[in-house]
Enzyme design. Structure first.
Site, PDB file in Angstrom:
ATOM      1  N   CYS A 306       0.846  -1.198   0.000  1.00  0.00           N
ATOM      2  CA  CYS A 306       0.000   0.000   0.000  1.00  0.00           C
ATOM      3  C   CYS A 306       0.892   1.262   0.000  1.00  0.00           C
ATOM      4  O   CYS A 306       1.769   1.399  -0.849  1.00  0.00           O
ATOM      5  CB  CYS A 306      -0.960  -0.038   1.170  1.00  0.00           C
ATOM      6  SG  CYS A 306      -2.219   1.268   1.150  1.00  0.00           S
ATOM      7  N   VAL A 307       0.692   2.180   0.953  1.00  0.00           N
ATOM      8  CA  VAL A 307       1.512   3.386   0.997  1.00  0.00           C
ATOM      9  C   VAL A 307       2.987   3.023   1.185  1.00  0.00           C
ATOM     10  O   VAL A 307       3.872   3.728   0.710  1.00  0.00           O
ATOM     11  CB  VAL A 307       1.038   4.320   2.126  1.00  0.00           C
ATOM     12  CG1 VAL A 307       1.898   5.577   2.183  1.00  0.00           C
ATOM     13  CG2 VAL A 307      -0.419   4.705   1.927  1.00  0.00           C
TER      14      VAL A 307
END
Length: 577
Positions: A306-307
């Protein structure tokens, strides 16, 4: 959302009354959906126009629906197909059935209004989202007076369920969020985040965890995992049976993981550059040092989720700009590098919203973890909010223990400057895929320099990082990264698609062994093969090809310069927002 939409919805059935209702509802929805993110000192935009022909058709549908509401046609209004209203108790209660049918009729008409808006797609998407939020919040199942199931439970328990519900409500008010699971059933380090290891480094941003080998020999190239800093790392280590960390260790990888510090006021000025330089790049250097790869000019493998994947890609571009390429392969799990198609989250992002956030916290401040958690929950309001409101408070139930939802409720803060930079440079302006458009740690970012083999994974039903049916998304990384890529799509969503251990034999995944990566995900999928079960084994085979020869497993943690500080999972992951 204010009370305007709910107040206007159920009034008169005449044509004039309907038109007045529409005007009142549309004003309210516009204020909430299209005009909510005005810059400081800005003025709300105009009420959007509606297609007159569609409006006339909707008026006719509404009048017919009101006429049929209590008749035989109303019996087929669809309540039995909506699980909120499908039980026998609902079927036995005329009042509850009437409320449910009226709600479904109003929802259909308002959804039709959203489709009738004459405006750009972003405004249309915002209004659809506002309608969805209104429909979820005003469902009669959310109110004790109309919820036939809750009333029957109250009768059966002689009011005990209502007393339990009030107790649950008081508990959730004290803790500051709606309980999605029995949080008393879990404790970090006791029955979640239990893979054996040690903290071998810490600074103001993160602790570096090293895990005890489970094999006599390990691959020469260690593996570093970079989880998202908007959540705690142990989504990758929930329990032994579904731990991606433990799985990697079992495959013979000397595994290290970044455990983020939960920011407090002392980190209120931390920037994106700080996180890249002092966390991701620092972790890469540390893993090379500890594993002896720096002395041999060797490399490591890295994974970003993800991030964490966005940060890993940024860090690799910064290192490449400095003339360093210390990573042999990179895995990107449900990651945005190309933010051209960001799905439902795009409705929140525009220049006005970003300017507002920059004014609030662009130089100093904290974004509260619970604000982020609530935002993500309201992306699926019926499943992640109102379902628990009904169960916890109206029925007096205690939600069952579920490790993933316990993790989901364990919120983390974010430094304001980090968050503001992220909003503008990724979601708003998509600078990472424009060579040189973003400067990080003094280096113009160019992802074309990240020419390493990459394993790119996307989940088919991901609402946070869409897999990329219309460009961008998770699949978009294959069009950005210049090195050889393998793309794999898994079933389910953002978390459940990733945390899918092979032993469970659940879900399926899609691959293309011809290696082709056409311009769009839909073209890729047309030539893909569906295979049963988890994608983890496919990734393990790919990673083994980049992990080097087998060597004796280390006897201890860290090295002489980086001895064990404390047992995993460490202090940082236990810090509360």
């Amino acid at each position: 959302m204010d009370s305007g939409p709910g107040t206007a919805t159920g009034t008169g059935a005449s044509g004039a009354g309907f038109a007045q209702d529409l005007a009142a509802q549309w004003q309210a929805l516009w204020r909430n959906a299209a005009g909510a993110a005005q810059p400081p000192g800005g003025t709300p935009g105009p009420v959007p126009r509606l297609d007159p022909q569609k409006l006339q058709a909707l008026q006719k549908e509404y009048l017919q629906g009101m006429t049929q509401l209590w008749g035989a046609a109303g019996e087929a209004a669809g309540t039995a197909q909506d699980r909120r209203f499908s039980s026998e108790a609902w079927a036995r209660s005329p009042a509850a059935q009437g409320a449910a049918r009226l709600h479904l009729l109003n929802t259909r008409v308002l959804s039709g209004l959203a489709d009738a808006v004459q405006a750009d797609e972003k405004i249309r998407a915002r209004i659809r989202f506002a309608v969805e939020q209104w429909a979820a919040a005003t469902a009669p199942s959310n109110f004790i007076a109309f919820n036939a199931d809750a009333l029957q439970t109250a009768l059966d328990t002689q009011g005990e369920s209502l007393a339990r519900g009030l107790k649950n409500l008081a508990h959730d008010l004290r803790q500051g969020h709606v309980s999605q699971t029995d949080e008393s059933g879990f404790e970090v380090g006791r029955n979640v985040a239990t893979t054996e290891g040690a903290v071998v480094f810490e600074n103001d941003f993160f602790q570096l965890l090293e895990y005890k080998p489970l094999t006599a020999k390990v691959h020469a190239r260690p593996l570093l995992m970079v989880p998202p800093c908007i959540n705690k790392y142990y989504i990758l280590d929930l329990q032994p049976a579904n731990s991606l960390i433990r799985y990697a260790v079992e495959q013979g990888h000397r595994t290290f993981v970044v455990s983020w510090r939960n920011p407090d006021a002392s980190m209120a000025e931390a920037t994106w550059d700080d996180y890249i330089e002092h966390a991701v790049i620092r972790a890469i250097d540390l893993v090379r040092d500890i594993a002896g790869q720096d002395k041999a000019g060797g490399k490591i493998n890295a994974l970003g989720f993800c991030v964490g994947g966005t940060m890993l890609g940024t860090a690799l571009a910064v290192l490449a700009g400095r003339g360093h390429k210390p990573v042999a392969s990179a895995t990107f799990l449900t990651t945005f590098l190309d933010f051209s198609q960001t799905g439902i989250l795009d409705i929140f992002i525009d220049e006005a919203f970003v300017r507002m956030r920059e004014a609030q916290m662009g130089q100093k401040g904290l974004l509260a973890g619970q604000e982020l958690a609530s935002t993500f929950s309201f992306l699926r309001p019926n499943e992640l909010v109102w379902n628990y409101v009904v169960g916890n408070y109206l029925k007096g139930d205690t939600p069952p223990p579920f490790d993933l939802l316990y993790w989901n409720s364990d919120a983390t803060n974010l430094p304001g400057p980090f968050y503001a930079w992220y909003l503008r440079n990724t979601y708003l302006e998509n600078r990472l895929v424009q060579p040189g458009a973003a400067t990080v740690c003094g280096v113009p970012v160019d992802l074309n320099t990240v020419d390493v083999p990459a394993y790119v994974y996307g989940s088919r039903e991901d609402h946070i990082v869409p897999v990329g049916a219309q460009g961008g998304g998770a699949y978009g990384s294959t069009q950005v990264l210049p090195g050889p890529c393998r793309f794999v799509m898994g079933a389910s969503g953002h978390i459940a698609g990733v945390i899918n251990p092979p032993a469970k034999k659940k879900r399926s995944h899609w691959v293309r062994d011809d290696g082709l990566l056409p311009a769009t995900h839909s073209e890729w999928l047309a030539g893909a093969e569906e295979r049963p079960g988890s994608w983890w084994d496919d990734w393990a085979r790919w990673l083994a090809g980049h992990a080097g020869r087998m060597v004796a497993a280390p006897a201890g943690y860290g090295d002489a310069d980086h001895p064990a500080i404390e047992p995993a999972p460490g202090r940082y992951v236990r810090q509360k927002a």
